[in-house]
Motif scaffolding. Structure first.
Motif, short mmCIF file in Angstrom:
data_model
loop_
_atom_site.label_atom_id
_atom_site.label_comp_id
_atom_site.label_asym_id
_atom_site.label_seq_id
_atom_site.Cartn_x
_atom_site.Cartn_y
_atom_site.Cartn_z
N SER A 291 0.83 -1.21 0.00
CA SER A 291 0.00 0.00 0.00
C SER A 291 0.86 1.25 0.00
O SER A 291 0.61 2.21 -0.75
CB SER A 291 -0.93 -0.01 1.22
N ILE A 292 1.92 1.24 0.84
CA ILE A 292 2.82 2.40 0.87
C ILE A 292 3.50 2.57 -0.49
O ILE A 292 3.62 3.69 -1.02
CB ILE A 292 3.86 2.21 1.99
N GLY A 293 3.96 1.46 -1.07
CA GLY A 293 4.59 1.54 -2.38
C GLY A 293 3.64 2.04 -3.45
O GLY A 293 4.04 2.79 -4.36
N PHE A 294 2.37 1.66 -3.36
CA PHE A 294 1.38 2.10 -4.34
C PHE A 294 1.18 3.61 -4.25
O PHE A 294 1.11 4.30 -5.27
CB PHE A 294 0.06 1.36 -4.10
N ILE A 295 1.11 4.15 -3.04
CA ILE A 295 0.93 5.60 -2.87
C ILE A 295 2.14 6.36 -3.42
O ILE A 295 2.00 7.37 -4.13
CB ILE A 295 0.70 5.92 -1.38
N ILE A 296 3.34 5.86 -3.12
CA ILE A 296 4.55 6.51 -3.63
C ILE A 296 4.58 6.46 -5.16
O ILE A 296 4.95 7.42 -5.84
CB ILE A 296 5.80 5.85 -3.03
N ALA A 297 4.17 5.31 -5.73
CA ALA A 297 4.15 5.16 -7.18
C ALA A 297 3.18 6.15 -7.83
O ALA A 297 3.46 6.71 -8.90
CB ALA A 297 3.79 3.73 -7.56
N VAL A 298 2.02 6.38 -7.20
CA VAL A 298 1.05 7.33 -7.74
C VAL A 298 1.64 8.74 -7.78
O VAL A 298 1.49 9.48 -8.78
CB VAL A 298 -0.24 7.30 -6.89
N ILE A 299 2.34 9.13 -6.74
CA ILE A 299 2.96 10.46 -6.71
C ILE A 299 4.02 10.61 -7.80
O ILE A 299 4.07 11.60 -8.54
CB ILE A 299 3.55 10.73 -5.31
N ILE A 300 4.88 9.59 -7.92
CA ILE A 300 5.95 9.65 -8.92
C ILE A 300 5.37 9.68 -10.33
O ILE A 300 5.84 10.42 -11.21
CB ILE A 300 6.90 8.46 -8.74
N ILE A 301 4.33 8.87 -10.58
CA ILE A 301 3.72 8.84 -11.91
C ILE A 301 3.11 10.19 -12.25
O ILE A 301 3.19 10.65 -13.41
CB ILE A 301 2.66 7.71 -11.96
N SER A 302 2.52 10.85 -11.28
CA SER A 302 1.93 12.17 -11.56
C SER A 302 3.00 13.16 -12.01
O SER A 302 2.82 13.91 -12.98
CB SER A 302 1.23 12.68 -10.29
N LEU A 303 4.15 13.17 -11.32
CA LEU A 303 5.21 14.11 -11.69
C LEU A 303 5.84 13.74 -13.04
O LEU A 303 6.06 14.61 -13.89
CB LEU A 303 6.29 14.10 -10.59
N VAL A 304 6.11 12.46 -13.25
CA VAL A 304 6.78 12.04 -14.49
C VAL A 304 5.86 12.25 -15.69
O VAL A 304 6.29 12.70 -16.77
CB VAL A 304 7.21 10.56 -14.39
N SER A 305 4.57 11.92 -15.51
CA SER A 305 3.65 12.06 -16.65
C SER A 305 3.49 13.53 -17.06
O SER A 305 3.35 13.82 -18.26
CB SER A 305 2.29 11.47 -16.28
N LYS A 306 3.52 14.45 -16.11
CA LYS A 306 3.41 15.87 -16.45
C LYS A 306 4.62 16.33 -17.25
O LYS A 306 4.49 17.01 -18.28
CB LYS A 306 3.27 16.70 -15.17
N LEU A 307 5.81 15.97 -16.83
CA LEU A 307 7.03 16.34 -17.54
C LEU A 307 7.05 15.70 -18.93
O LEU A 307 7.41 16.34 -19.93
CB LEU A 307 8.24 15.90 -16.72
N LEU A 308 6.64 14.43 -19.00
CA LEU A 308 6.66 13.72 -20.28
C LEU A 308 5.65 14.33 -21.25
O LEU A 308 5.93 14.48 -22.45
CB LEU A 308 6.34 12.24 -20.03
N SER A 309 4.49 14.73 -20.77
CA SER A 309 3.47 15.30 -21.65
C SER A 309 3.93 16.61 -22.28
O SER A 309 3.70 16.87 -23.48
CB SER A 309 2.18 15.53 -20.85
N ASN A 310 4.60 17.47 -21.51
CA ASN A 310 5.07 18.74 -22.04
C ASN A 310 6.09 18.53 -23.15
O ASN A 310 6.07 19.20 -24.19
CB ASN A 310 5.69 19.58 -20.92
N ARG A 311 6.99 17.59 -23.00
CA ARG A 311 8.03 17.35 -24.01
C ARG A 311 7.42 16.71 -25.25
O ARG A 311 7.83 17.02 -26.39
CB ARG A 311 9.12 16.45 -23.43
#
Length: 587
Positions: A291-311
């Motif tokens: 569960s802790i890993g899932f929450i951390i993964a959601v946060i990381i995915i949000s940041l990475v997906s935003k950067l990836l979308s702009n590029r």
């Protein structure tokens, strides 16, 4: 669907759900493994207790067997003594009971019940009075001659219960009998259960608990001990039940000593919750970590997906310019990840497109030149098809000329040469009929006999059933040529070549044999030849024909092919080829 949503969905479907399923499966398997190990350990412990108890019960049985034939015991029991002094003397001289107890510390006491009014009670010899005769164990002993095991009060120790051997002893000479009681030390039975990890007990046939890992249960009847209430009707085996409101595994095994009418039962209880608690704890810990890993993964995915979308948006705008025909586009996206690599590949692609357009003219020019060369090659191929026909026509003209000039032998030889060349040219597949291969060999030998005259003779011993079989082309003629050139070249007269074929009785194997009586090889030359057959490189001095035949057969049949080579300078050379008939090729 946006990339961010796809990443979240992938996280759930690819990571969260499989990890959850795997965690549940592993936890379940871990629980089952722990429970199976506990049951296996319990079974081993019960077997060990059963063996130790059996060894312990063997001691009273052996002692009772010895006392049944003790002459001194028989005399004391069946003698009518005149005075108490005579009884005391008899007791003093009789030491069998004490000797047995001194030798076997496992025995608590030995006493003998007899109906002889002249004997005195001394805790060893006891009168079977009315209360004793009403005891269940006394009645059972009189009804059966075999040893029996009961758990009952020992009147010599103030009513303490012991597991005792009860056995009727008959004195046929006097037509009398008595009852022998051998009681076991309670500590011997209790010590066997001291270190048991599970609740374990030993009970007799009347469901009295003889020994237990719970001392408070000892001496109670099975129905009186709460932990054993549900076990009364069970036979040998492993059972699922509830004990004291807890899910449990119960292991029951019977022990029936030799020379005994009855026996004991050994019961072990395994509380399932206590066994699987570690597995449950590990499963819960794994769920928390996931569960802790899932929450951390959601946060990381949000940041990475935003950067990836702009590029990717920048990349999309530049690609749209290309669709309008602008081939001078150049992207400037930094980074060493996939998007940065895609940007560099896009720039390289645009450069390649511009270079490709410059190369189109050169490509068209080379294409025209290739078409011209193809036409030239086609014309040459058509011309090359004429050459063999011209050669056959020329040979036929020579043959007819020789025939007209009465040169019959020359005409026949030219005909054979033409047949041999035609057969070789007609070979186009991976296999031919053995009959065609033999025909090529016959033509070759006829031509060589024209050359050598009476110096060369040959014999064809052909199995008719082998002629329809298919073999790789040109596997016999090169070996026959070696036999003629290398074996018979220097022979003045009497040279002979034998070609033999044979099919095995089961039809699975074809044997081809080539034998000559010419100049053979010594052992050193033979070994060099065998070594050259396995060498894939062409080297000077190798017999090319024989290597070619051997390596083609190895590639065709693999290990199913065998070659035999026998040679010496006196008797000539023998070559045997063993081929399978069930398949055309190995590779």
């Amino acid at each position: 669907m946006k990339i961010r949503s796809k990443l979240f969905l992938s996280l759930v479907l690819v990571i969260a759900v499989p990890v959850l399923i795997v965690g549940l499966i592993l936890t379940t398997q871990f629980r089952e493994k722990a429970l199976d190990d506990a049951v296996a350990q319990s079974l081993n412990n019960v077997d060990r207790i059963k063996q130790r108890t059996s060894d312990l019960l063997t001691i009273p049985i052996d002692v009772s067997n010895s006392l049944m034939y003790d002459e001194q015991l028989k005399r004391i029991v069946n003698t009518s003594f005149m005075s108490s002094v005579d009884v005391f003397r008899a007791y003093r001289d009789f030491t069998a009971f004490h000797s047995a107890m001194d030798l076997h510390t496992e025995i608590k006491s030995i006493r003998f019940y007899i109906d002889n009014p002249t004997l005195l009670n001394n805790w060893e010899f006891m009168q079977a009075d009315a209360p004793v005769q009403q005891q269940f164990w006394y009645k059972s002993a009189l009804d059966h001659s075999l040893a029996q095991w009961f758990y009952f009060d020992d009147e010599t120790t103030g009513g303490t219960k012991y597991l005792s051997l009860v056995r009727r002893v008959d004195f046929l000479e006097y037509r009398t009998s008595g009852v022998l009681i051998i009681s076991l030390n309670r500590t011997e039975l209790t010590s066997m259960l001291m270190n048991e990890p599970f609740d374990t007990m030993i009970m007799d046939e009347n469901n009295y608990i003889v020994a237990s890992t719970r001392p408070s249960d000892e001496g109670l009847k099975l129905a009186d001990a709460n932990i054993w209430k549900v076990l009364g009707s069970y036979k040998d085996g492993t059972y699922d039940t509830e004990v004291e409101g807890k899910r449990s595994k119960v292991v029951v095994k019977s022990l029936h000593p030799s020379s005994s009418r009855n026996g004991l039962r050994i019961v072990s209880v395994i509380h399932i919750d206590g066994i699987v608690k570690d597995a449950n704890r590990i499963g819960m810990l794994g769920f928390i970590i996931m569960s802790i890993g899932f929450i951390i993964a959601v946060i990381i995915i949000s940041l990475v997906s935003k950067l990836l979308s702009n590029r990717l948006l920048v990349l999309s705008r530049e690609m749209n310019k290309v669709t309008t025909g602008n081939l001078n586009v150049s992207l400037r996206i930094d980074g060493n990840d996939e998007v940065g690599q895609l940007s560099r590949q896009f720039n390289g692609m645009m450069h390649s497109i511009r270079d490709l357009m410059e190369e189109v003219k050169e490509s068209n020019r080379q294409k025209n030149m290739l078409e011209i060369k193809q036409k030239e090659i086609k014309l040459r191929m058509m011309a090359s098809q004429i050459n063999p026909h011209f050669l056959f026509n020329a040979l036929e003209s020579i043959r007819m000329k020789a025939h007209m000039n009465k040169q019959t032998e020359i005409a026949q030889t030219v005909k054979l040469l033409g047949t041999l060349m035609r057969k070789n040219l007609e070979i186009g597949g991976s296999s031919i009929l053995l009959s065609d291969e033999i025909e090529i060999v016959r033509c070759y030998l006829e031509i060589q006999r024209f050359r050598f005259g009476e110096r060369l003779a040959f014999e064809l011993d052909i199995d008719p059933s082998s002629l329809s079989m298919r073999v790789p082309p040109l596997i016999v003629q090169p070996l026959v040529e070696n036999a003629v050139v290398h074996g018979l070249e220097c022979k003045e007269e009497g040279g002979c070549v034998l070609i033999r074929t044979h099919v095995s009785e089961d039809g699975e194997t074809l044997l081809l044999e080539i034998k000559d009586n010419g100049q053979g090889m010594d052992e050193q030359r033979k070994q060099q030849l065998l070594a050259s057959l396995e060498d894939m490189e062409d080297r000077e001095g190798y017999r090319i024909g024989m290597r070619n035949v051997h390596q083609r057969l190895v590639l065709t049949y693999g290990e199913a092919y065998q070659m035999t080579l026998e040679t010496d300078p006196v008797n000539g050379t023998y070559i045997g080829l063993m081929l399978p008939t069930g398949r055309d090729s190995f590779v």
